[in-house]
Design an enzyme around this catalytic site. Structure first.
Site, PDB file in Angstrom:
ATOM      1  N   ASP A 223       0.878  -1.158   0.000  1.00  0.00           N
ATOM      2  CA  ASP A 223       0.000   0.000   0.000  1.00  0.00           C
ATOM      3  C   ASP A 223       0.922   1.216   0.000  1.00  0.00           C
ATOM      4  O   ASP A 223       1.553   1.519   1.015  1.00  0.00           O
ATOM      5  CB  ASP A 223      -0.873  -0.024   1.258  1.00  0.00           C
ATOM      6  CG  ASP A 223      -1.725   1.234   1.363  1.00  0.00           C
ATOM      7  OD1 ASP A 223      -1.518   2.171   0.564  1.00  0.00           O
ATOM      8  OD2 ASP A 223      -2.586   1.275   2.259  1.00  0.00           O
TER       9      ASP A 223
ATOM     10  N   HIS B  42       4.744  10.530 -23.937  1.00  0.00           N
ATOM     11  CA  HIS B  42       5.043   9.382 -24.804  1.00  0.00           C
ATOM     12  C   HIS B  42       5.209   9.772 -26.276  1.00  0.00           C
ATOM     13  O   HIS B  42       5.767   9.025 -27.056  1.00  0.00           O
ATOM     14  CB  HIS B  42       4.022   8.253 -24.608  1.00  0.00           C
ATOM     15  CG  HIS B  42       2.739   8.459 -25.363  1.00  0.00           C
ATOM     16  ND1 HIS B  42       1.699   9.197 -24.876  1.00  0.00           N
ATOM     17  CD2 HIS B  42       2.334   8.011 -26.572  1.00  0.00           C
ATOM     18  CE1 HIS B  42       0.715   9.203 -25.750  1.00  0.00           C
ATOM     19  NE2 HIS B  42       1.075   8.485 -26.799  1.00  0.00           N
TER      20      HIS B  42
ATOM     21  N   LYS C 138       8.151   8.469 -29.936  1.00  0.00           N
ATOM     22  CA  LYS C 138       7.835   8.050 -31.307  1.00  0.00           C
ATOM     23  C   LYS C 138       9.011   8.388 -32.229  1.00  0.00           C
ATOM     24  O   LYS C 138       9.486   9.517 -32.232  1.00  0.00           O
ATOM     25  CB  LYS C 138       6.572   8.762 -31.808  1.00  0.00           C
ATOM     26  CG  LYS C 138       5.309   8.391 -31.027  1.00  0.00           C
ATOM     27  CD  LYS C 138       4.111   9.164 -31.600  1.00  0.00           C
ATOM     28  CE  LYS C 138       2.894   9.086 -30.697  1.00  0.00           C
ATOM     29  NZ  LYS C 138       2.207   7.815 -30.680  1.00  0.00           N
TER      30      LYS C 138
ATOM     31  N   GLU D 167      -8.153  11.666 -34.047  1.00  0.00           N
ATOM     32  CA  GLU D 167      -8.363  10.276 -33.651  1.00  0.00           C
ATOM     33  C   GLU D 167      -9.749   9.819 -34.082  1.00  0.00           C
ATOM     34  O   GLU D 167     -10.713  10.599 -34.028  1.00  0.00           O
ATOM     35  CB  GLU D 167      -8.238  10.128 -32.138  1.00  0.00           C
ATOM     36  CG  GLU D 167      -6.872  10.527 -31.616  1.00  0.00           C
ATOM     37  CD  GLU D 167      -6.725  10.250 -30.127  1.00  0.00           C
ATOM     38  OE1 GLU D 167      -5.957   9.347 -29.778  1.00  0.00           O
ATOM     39  OE2 GLU D 167      -7.379  10.925 -29.329  1.00  0.00           O
TER      40      GLU D 167
ATOM     41  N   HIS E 202       1.370  16.727 -25.594  1.00  0.00           N
ATOM     42  CA  HIS E 202       1.721  16.107 -26.879  1.00  0.00           C
ATOM     43  C   HIS E 202       1.862  17.122 -28.026  1.00  0.00           C
ATOM     44  O   HIS E 202       2.849  17.112 -28.760  1.00  0.00           O
ATOM     45  CB  HIS E 202       0.673  15.068 -27.271  1.00  0.00           C
ATOM     46  CG  HIS E 202       0.454  14.003 -26.232  1.00  0.00           C
ATOM     47  ND1 HIS E 202       1.455  13.567 -25.411  1.00  0.00           N
ATOM     48  CD2 HIS E 202      -0.639  13.290 -25.893  1.00  0.00           C
ATOM     49  CE1 HIS E 202       0.982  12.626 -24.605  1.00  0.00           C
ATOM     50  NE2 HIS E 202      -0.287  12.444 -24.875  1.00  0.00           N
TER      51      HIS E 202
ATOM     52  N   LYS F 249     -11.504  13.665 -30.813  1.00  0.00           N
ATOM     53  CA  LYS F 249     -11.876  12.245 -30.786  1.00  0.00           C
ATOM     54  C   LYS F 249     -13.086  12.022 -31.691  1.00  0.00           C
ATOM     55  O   LYS F 249     -13.826  12.945 -32.002  1.00  0.00           O
ATOM     56  CB  LYS F 249     -12.223  11.836 -29.350  1.00  0.00           C
ATOM     57  CG  LYS F 249     -11.058  12.048 -28.387  1.00  0.00           C
ATOM     58  CD  LYS F 249     -10.862  10.828 -27.507  1.00  0.00           C
ATOM     59  CE  LYS F 249      -9.677  10.975 -26.599  1.00  0.00           C
ATOM     60  NZ  LYS F 249      -8.465  10.354 -27.092  1.00  0.00           N
TER      61      LYS F 249
HETATM   62  C1  BG6 Z   1      -2.891   9.958 -24.450  1.00  0.00           C
HETATM   63  C2  BG6 Z   1      -4.259  10.564 -24.268  1.00  0.00           C
HETATM   64  O1  BG6 Z   1      -1.940  10.633 -23.672  1.00  0.00           O
HETATM   65  O2  BG6 Z   1      -2.525  10.028 -25.822  1.00  0.00           O
HETATM   66  C3  BG6 Z   1      -5.268   9.837 -25.131  1.00  0.00           C
HETATM   67  O3  BG6 Z   1      -4.642  10.490 -22.896  1.00  0.00           O
HETATM   68  C4  BG6 Z   1      -4.824   9.821 -26.571  1.00  0.00           C
HETATM   69  O4  BG6 Z   1      -6.556  10.430 -25.012  1.00  0.00           O
HETATM   70  C5  BG6 Z   1      -3.394   9.320 -26.693  1.00  0.00           C
HETATM   71  O5  BG6 Z   1      -5.705   8.970 -27.289  1.00  0.00           O
HETATM   72  C6  BG6 Z   1      -2.868   9.485 -28.099  1.00  0.00           C
HETATM   73  O6  BG6 Z   1      -1.636   8.830 -28.198  1.00  0.00           O
HETATM   74  P1  BG6 Z   1      -1.256   8.001 -29.487  1.00  0.00           P
HETATM   75  O7  BG6 Z   1       0.133   7.538 -29.250  1.00  0.00           O
HETATM   76  O8  BG6 Z   1      -2.262   6.893 -29.591  1.00  0.00           O
HETATM   77  O9  BG6 Z   1      -1.381   8.960 -30.616  1.00  0.00           O
END
Ligand code: BG6
Length: 514
Positions: free
Chosen positions: A118, A204, A208, A242, A266, A362
């Protein structure tokens, strides 16, 4: 991030994660908080598997999984192995691979240990210390509300102290704060326990290949840099469209929305790659300082330069999609935006007068992440009055995903006796030049963090400046929902997004373009 000196061009060399690290990262223990979470299963484990397969992890590397759920190491390992196998049956998985290499997975599996803990309990966290005699990286794959308190507990337990040559690092996932004030508070909290160089704030998108490739293209080629300025560039569009909707993430998405979820993190990283000044080296501080100078040149976005939308029911890829408001975990009268478009002004010598238009949403009609750099029209009169006058100006499209590469739209002479011009496209496709291996984008990030290279991670001031740029919009939207527009799922977004560019005599590069 390192740049290999392998210039043996399209040699189709098999690199799982070109061209980063060539030697194993120093020995350490990766402590994953949130061992049973999705991120661990879907992204971290495939990334570790790939790193193991490439020989980039030290033989003494270990992985300790932490979660509140009772269970044994064997159960955790079996569950992860089953998920790895599922990837071989799901072509849509983030990590689709036709088969799992038993040797590489066995290497990872042998180093896994599960410790039920925990992490709000200081005594339990302190007890972890006995398992960590050497260097360690703490990966916080937990909901963001725990980031600050967990770092504080790790500090109180004495686990963050670097001594006797051992390193202690903390990886923090997004979202890093939910606005300028909360991001500042979180930075202040973690910086009271950690040194900046121990903190790895992950985005993230920077893992890429195609995002890192923007730097390679800009600074590894002479032909682009002279044109990369307001004298030649009309405007830049950054799109992350997306087709997926909010799916089962309503509880996360409701208080978040498209702007917080995608823009200061991003999309700003893509913006930084495209617009920052050439750094003198790829060292972490030099690159992050170049980004900081850019972010500080961004004029805080005026609410009238921002558009928000939410999807209604519609059809995406031929399948019916329910309205956002009818999604699980979403309020029936929700005013959360699932789409955002905005215009950035950059007040510096290079970009003054060149608008950067950003959009993300989205349940749109197309899935593509790309940067479109649109050049000005050539200042020549020789084609005036002919059909060729209507040709579009040069565009350079940096294709991030799903298509990966670079496309340049240019004019060429149409064969025949007349001087007719046609638009042609020059294309570079990653898959044509390199033998791509399945990867999830976390490989380089994990390797870099284990190796102590923070170039691809966010510094506190970068986070602060990005939130500061969008803060006026967040504040205006919090006061009134009047500007929220609606768009049908499967459309290109709300009408206001088109109006944002039309106002400047421009239009978006089509979502179904090349
Ligand atoms: C995430 C978001 O950080 O990035 C998501 O929370 C989004 O909502 C995603 O779909 C997009 O990442 P990727 O790598 O799929 O383009």
């Amino acid at each position: 991030m390192s740049f290999s000196r392998d210039i043996s061009s399209p040699a189709r060399a098999r690199h799982a994660i070109p061209p980063s690290g060539s030697k194993p990262a120093p020995a350490s223990t990766l402590v994953v908080f949130g061992a049973h979470g999705d991120l661990t299963k879907r992204l971290l484990m495939p990334a570790l598997y790939n790193l193991a397969g490439s020989g980039l992890l030290d033989p003494d590397f270990r992985i300790i999984g932490i979660d509140r759920v009772p269970g044994s190491t064997a159960e955790w390992r079996d569950g992860l192995a089953a998920t790895m196998q599922e990837f071989t049956r799901d072509r849509d998985a983030e990590f689709y691979t036709p088969s799992i290499d038993a040797k590489a997975w066995g290497w990872v599996a042998d180093r896994l240990e599960y410790v039920q803990t925990d992490f709000s309990d200081l005594a339990q966290v302190r007890a972890l210390g006995e398992k960590l005699p050497g260097s360690a990286v703490f990966y916080l794959a937990v909901p963001s509300r725990f980031f600050g308190s967990l770092v504080a507990t790790l500090g109180q337990a004495g686990l963050l102290a670097e001594q006797d040559g051992r390193f202690r690092r903390v990886v923090i996932e997004k979202p890093f704060g939910s606005d300028l004030a909360t991001a500042r508070a979180l930075n202040a909290q973690i910086l009271s326990v950690l040194d900046e160089r121990q903190i790895y704030r992950i985005d993230h998108f920077l893992g890429k290949e195609t995002v890192q490739n923007i730097l390679a293209m800009r600074f590894g080629n002479l032909i682009f840099e002279p044109l990369w300025r307001n004298e030649y560039i009309d405007h830049v569009e950054i799109t992350a469209a997306e087709t997926i909707g909010v799916e089962q993430r309503g509880a996360f998405y409701e208080p978040t929305g498209a702007l917080r979820d995608m823009v200061p993190n991003h999309l700003f990283q893509l913006f930084a790659m495209v617009a920052m000044e050439p750094p003198a080296s790829f060292s972490a501080d030099t690159v992050r300082t170049a980004k900081e100078q850019l972010f500080e040149s961004v004029r805080p976005v005026a609410p009238e330069d921002a558009v928000r939308g939410q999807y209604r029911a519609g059809t995406v890829d031929g399948k019916p999609v329910a309205a956002y408001r009818d999604s699980p975990g979403v309020a029936p009268d929700s005013v959360t935006e699932t789409y955002v478009a905005l215009k950035l002004h950059v007040d510096n010598w290079r970009w003054s007068g060149v608008p950067f238009y950003l959009r993300t949403g989205k349940s749109l009609g197309g899935r593509r992440t790309e940067v479109v750099v649109q050049f000005k029209k050539p200042p020549v009169a020789i084609f005036r009055g002919t059909a060729t006058d209507a040709l579009p100006p040069n565009r350079m499209i940096l294709n991030i995903q799903p298509s990966q590469g670079l496309t340049i739209g240019m004019a060429a002479k149409h064969p025949g006796p007349a001087m007719d011009l046609a638009e042609v496209q020059v294309r570079f496709r990653y898959e044509d030049a390199f033998d791509l291996q399945p990867n999830v984008g976390y490989e380089t990030l994990l390797y870099d963090c284990l190796s102590g290279d923070a170039t691809l991670f966010q510094r506190a001031d970068n986070i602060d400046a990005a939130w500061a740029a969008v803060d006026p919009v967040l504040q205006a939207w919090a006061k009134s929902s009047d500007s929220l527009e609606f768009y049908d799922a499967g459309a290109t977004g709300p009408a206001g997004a088109d109006a944002l560019l039309a106002r400047d005599g421009r239009s978006w590069y089509p979502l179904d373009g090349v």
